[in-house]
Design an enzyme around this catalytic site. Structure first.
Site, mmCIF file in Angstrom:
data_model
loop_
_atom_site.group_PDB
_atom_site.id
_atom_site.type_symbol
_atom_site.label_atom_id
_atom_site.label_comp_id
_atom_site.label_asym_id
_atom_site.label_seq_id
_atom_site.Cartn_x
_atom_site.Cartn_y
_atom_site.Cartn_z
ATOM 1 N N TRP A 127 20.524 60.138 0.461
ATOM 2 C CA TRP A 127 21.335 59.913 1.662
ATOM 3 C C TRP A 127 20.710 58.816 2.530
ATOM 4 C CZ3 TRP A 127 20.252 60.250 6.887
ATOM 5 C CH2 TRP A 127 21.357 60.238 7.747
ATOM 6 N N HIS A 128 19.378 58.769 2.532
ATOM 7 C CA HIS A 128 18.709 57.770 3.362
ATOM 8 C C HIS A 128 18.847 56.361 2.815
ATOM 9 C CE1 HIS A 128 16.819 61.219 5.320
ATOM 10 N NE2 HIS A 128 16.566 60.393 6.314
ATOM 11 N N GLY A 129 19.100 56.225 1.530
ATOM 12 C CA GLY A 129 19.266 54.884 0.998
ATOM 13 C C GLY A 129 19.440 54.904 -0.498
#
Lengths: 490, 392
Positions: A333-335
């Protein structure tokens, strides 16, 4: 193996960012005062708020605003369909379809390139690798899913007002970097809220404190961390540690500062956003860390993924599996990069190890040891999180833990006086000492329910300190120091 | 019900009015003063057609606003003074504070740290630069013969190499080692093959013995000034066979540190001023020179100077084609010559260099030409050989 943090959005040729950020001159001295005046004098506050939010997004994203507008419209329809469905099976089918649409949007814009490159070796210049990542798509997608699931679970009713739903999803303070609001926590405020002088005081004071965290601490510490990470392979052991310590504080004050500003703006408009950070670096285990770091994201994953997967109800093995799934997805989700996947897996693994018995071992250990373990584990995680690729992460970790004969620098001489001051202040303000002082002396943050009889001098003290922080941050902003918020890229 | 109490409305309005002051105060700003402060033209408001690409147009609008917000100059200077005097930090990213408080210029701009040090410590002293300069000197020798005027090339060392041992560990080791190598005598600029008919000087060794005196080459200056220029001049005159005794006084003074002054910080430092009662700036001749060559430059405000000496040890006229290092050098060099015309070619397209020299020679007598650059600008000396030779 392809990987690495996605590059920050390129600044324009004139060195300014594409997006409007809270610490830019145009936001602070034009957009914000106009917004404040609109909230004070224009009767239809929700519609005005939505229009300001759309403009805020349009400034940076241009015609990609259509993506977020489509998301709002689609979820408005999905919400009503779920709310009006006569039987549970239909509700479930509509929920599944609507969540699939939201996730498809996210996967297309955020992960298509990553998947195509990882699975099929797509060339960097192919169209799929060039897909634009709309700002904040991870956040508004999670807002949408929260809305739909809350209706499905009957925790909230489908919002019949398109303006109100638009406001929930588009509200500019949290549109592009959170905190992630669960629909049922703000549904009431969308319909009923009265902003009082205390709300305004509290909100503006928080906003100033958040601005100070971002501009005076995070940006200054970035001046140490960024160049050191950029030459990770030439660092000595001491400077490698310095890079990681500075980044550890930078990301906290960058993201924590943004969240504080968002929460403050929410209060000014009458919304009570949940706390997003609660001094995470005083944690004594990784389990506790995740109760204190990016709390709105942790709660979202708990409520909408971990518990639906079964949580800890089906025995230890299923619990470990669920934890690993949640944290792998949390990393992703962060990248869209392997470094983030690795970071998520690393934290998932630590949580599993703590559940396997390490937590009990920690409980019997001296407090200082528990604290040292947690900080060390978190800092190692940040190396993966910050590194440009896995190779750089490995190189930096090797520098940190294995002496290679490099004696490059006296750490003190790598840092300017400003950076040293920011480091010291960063360490102090990452501990509850800051909360003790502000609560005792300035009535910030205010305990709820709001206390009666708070002495006037405490409000005056809060106002003076907030004004000093605002002026100091503004001086730095005027002098041209700028850096985008780290979490904008998510 | 959605509402706001009267008291909340009052506070919100007051705060909004305070916050909007920097935008409302744009009209108080003097555009010319702002341009001098930013050292560039201010950003223009985007054309309506630019809004087809909204992010680009809003970015342009943001640049317009950021350039003009009130009080940019006072706020920036206050912040930089606080950084330097209270926190002991460099007031700009392009500055590095080294050991013993030495200030180094590390870049030309705020966004590319250390690019200048890369040039000063590494690129300018590499084998490619040495070969390029040798070739250029051959071309300049031919040019010199063809115009029957001596041409000399002077490369001036900078504080990065002169005070290399003071570069702090925040500068990468590769750059520090590069500058230290130059200080230890390892530089291609020392080993340049100099053909007959042209004179070339890299004046590192001439300056090095004086560096214990902090006023000699003021440590927090970018440009050589005062006594260091007098030493440069005399070393060159001796090498050129022009042993002139210049009638001048060298006085110890306190001067604002040049590199800090660029950031609005006035911090006096010991320096030397060269006083020569016979040398005067000739505004009329300078204006004539500017009128003759002005169209060749991209920036009409290009710096130039014409100095006259009423008691010159060498009765000759000198043309100094230089970077900014020539600006202070011109007056000191004028102590030895009847006339010195100096022009800073930082804003001169390379292709116009030959025309510049030709027009200068047509306007006044030019007995000798000096190409004078700091060591990081040695590539200009390399290119000038090519363009001047071809133009003949």
């Amino acid at each position: 193996m392809p990987g690495g943090a996605p590059p920050l959005k390129q600044n324009g040729s004139n060195g300014l960012p594409d997006d409007m950020v809270f610490s830019s001159i145009d936001f602070l001295f034009l957009f914000l005062p106009l917004f404040l005046l609109s909230q004070a004098f224009i009767p239809n506050r929700n519609l005005t708020f939505v229009l300001f939010s759309l403009f805020f997004y349009f400034v940076g994203e241009g015609w990609y605003t259509a993506v977020v507008a489509f998301s709002v419209a689609a979820n408005y329809a999905f919400g009503i369909l779920i709310g009006d469905a006569r039987d549970a099976a239909t509700r479930k089918r509509v929920l599944a379809a609507s969540v699939a649409v939201n996730l498809s949007l996210l996967v297309f814009f955020k992960y298509a390139g990553f998947l195509a490159h990882s699975l099929f070796g797509a060339a960097p210049d192919s169209w799929i690798m060039q897909i634009h990542l709309p700002l904040g798509i991870s956040f508004f997608t999670f807002h949408a899913i929260s809305y739909l699931v809350d209706i499905y679970r009957r925790d909230a009713r489908a919002e019949r007002s398109f303006v109100n739903l638009s406001l929930y999803m588009l509200m500019f303070p949290q549109l592009i970097a959170g905190p992630i609001l669960r629909f049922h926590t703000v549904a009431g405020h969308l319909k009923r809220r009265v902003v009082t002088a205390r709300h305004v005081y509290y909100g503006l004071t928080l906003f100033c404190f958040g601005l100070g965290q971002k501009v005076l601490l995070a940006d200054t510490l970035a001046g140490v961390a960024d160049p050191l990470f950029a030459r990770a392979d030439t660092l000595s052991q001491a400077t490698a540690w310095l890079a990681v310590v500075c980044y550890t504080l930078q990301i906290f004050f960058d993201f924590g500062g943004y969240s504080t500003m968002a929460i403050g703006l929410g209060w000014v408009a009458g919304f009570h956003f949940p706390q997003n950070f609660n001094y995470p670096y005083i944690s004594q285990s990784i389990t506790e860390f995740w109760r204190r770091w990016h709390m709105s994201l942790s709660r979202w994953f708990r409520d909408y993924l971990y518990i639906p997967l079964g949580g800890n109800r089906n025995g230890p093995l299923a619990t470990y599996r669920n934890l690993m799934i949640v944290f792998l997805l949390c990393g992703l989700w962060h990248g869209a990069a392997w470094t983030f996947v690795l970071w998520g897996a690393y934290h998932g693994l630590l949580l599993v190890v703590e559940r396997l018995g390490m937590e009990r071992l920690l409980e019997r250990s001296p407090r200082v040891l528990r604290h040292a373990y947690t900080l060390l584990a978190v800092m190692i995680g940040w190396v993966f999180f910050r590194a440009a690729d896995i190779g750089q992460a490995g190189s930096l970790l090797a520098k940190m833990f294995f002496l290679d004969g490099t004696v490059d620098a006296d750490v003190a001489t790598v840092m300017t006086g400003e950076e040293t001051a920011a480091l010291v202040a960063g360490v102090l303000f990452s501990m509850p000492l800051a909360r003790f002082v502000t609560r005792r002396l300035m009535a910030v943050p205010a305990p709820r329910p709001w206390p009666r009889g708070v002495a006037g001098w405490r409000y005056a003290a809060g106002t003076v300190v907030a004004a000093v922080v605002l002026v100091a941050a503004s001086l730095k902003i005027f002098s041209g120091a700028y850096s985008p918020f780290i979490y904008f890229r998510f | 019900m959605i509402g706001m109490t009267a008291r909340a409305r009052l506070i919100t309005t007051l705060v909004a009015l305070v916050l909007v002051a920097p935008v409302a105060g744009i009209r108080l700003q003097d555009t010319e003063r702002l341009e001098r402060f930013h050292t560039r033209r201010l950003a223009a408001w985007p054309e309506p057609a630019a809004f087809v690409d909204p992010p680009a147009a809003f970015r342009a609008a943001r640049a317009w606003l950021t350039d003009r917000a009130w009080p940019t100059i006072a706020a920036t200077n206050a912040y930089k003074r606080f950084l330097y005097f209270v926190l002991g930090s460099p007031p700009a990213h392009k500055l590095t504070i080294g050991l013993d408080g030495q200030v180094f210029l590390n870049s030309w701009n705020e966004t590319e740290p250390d690019v200048l040090l890369e040039s000063l410590c590494v690129r300018a002293h590499g084998a490619d630069a040495g070969r390029g300069l040798s070739r250029s000197l051959g071309e300049l020798a031919t040019f010199s013969r063809e115009i029957a005027t001596p041409v000399d090339v002077i490369v001036v060392p900078t504080t990065a190499t002169l005070y290399a041992e003071r570069l702090p560990p925040s500068v990468s080791r590769r750059l520090r080692e590069g500058c230290a190598a130059v200080a230890a005598g390892r530089s291609a600029l020392r080993d340049v093959q100099v053909p007959a008919g042209v004179r070339y000087l890299y004046l590192y060794d001439a300056l090095r013995p004086f560096l214990a005196d902090p006023a000699f080459y003021p440590r927090n200056n970018w440009h050589a000034s005062g006594k260091s220029l007098a030493v440069l001049r005399d070393t060159w005159l001796a090498a050129a066979g022009l042993p002139a005794v210049v009638d001048e006084r060298i006085e110890a003074v306190d001067q604002p540190a040049e590199m800090l002054l660029m950031s609005g910080v006035a911090d006096p430092q010991p320096a030397y001023a060269v006083r020569n009662a016979h040398v005067r700036f000739d505004a009329a001749r300078d204006a004539a020179f500017r009128a003759a060559v002005g169209d060749l430059f991209t920036n009409p405000a290009f710096p130039s100077h014409v100095y006259l000496n009423d008691r010159p040890p060498v009765d000759a006229s000198l043309l100094i084609v230089s970077d900014s290092f020539g600006q202070l050098a011109a007056e000191v060099f004028a102590g030895a010559f009847a006339e010195v015309t100096q022009v800073n070619t930082n804003d001169l397209p390379l292709g116009n260099a030959a025309e510049l020299v030709a027009r200068a020679r047509a306007l006044h007598r030019v007995d000798r030409i000096v190409l004078l650059f700091q060591e990081g600008g040695v590539d200009r000396a390399i290119n000038y050989g090519r363009v001047l030779r071809r133009a003949q």
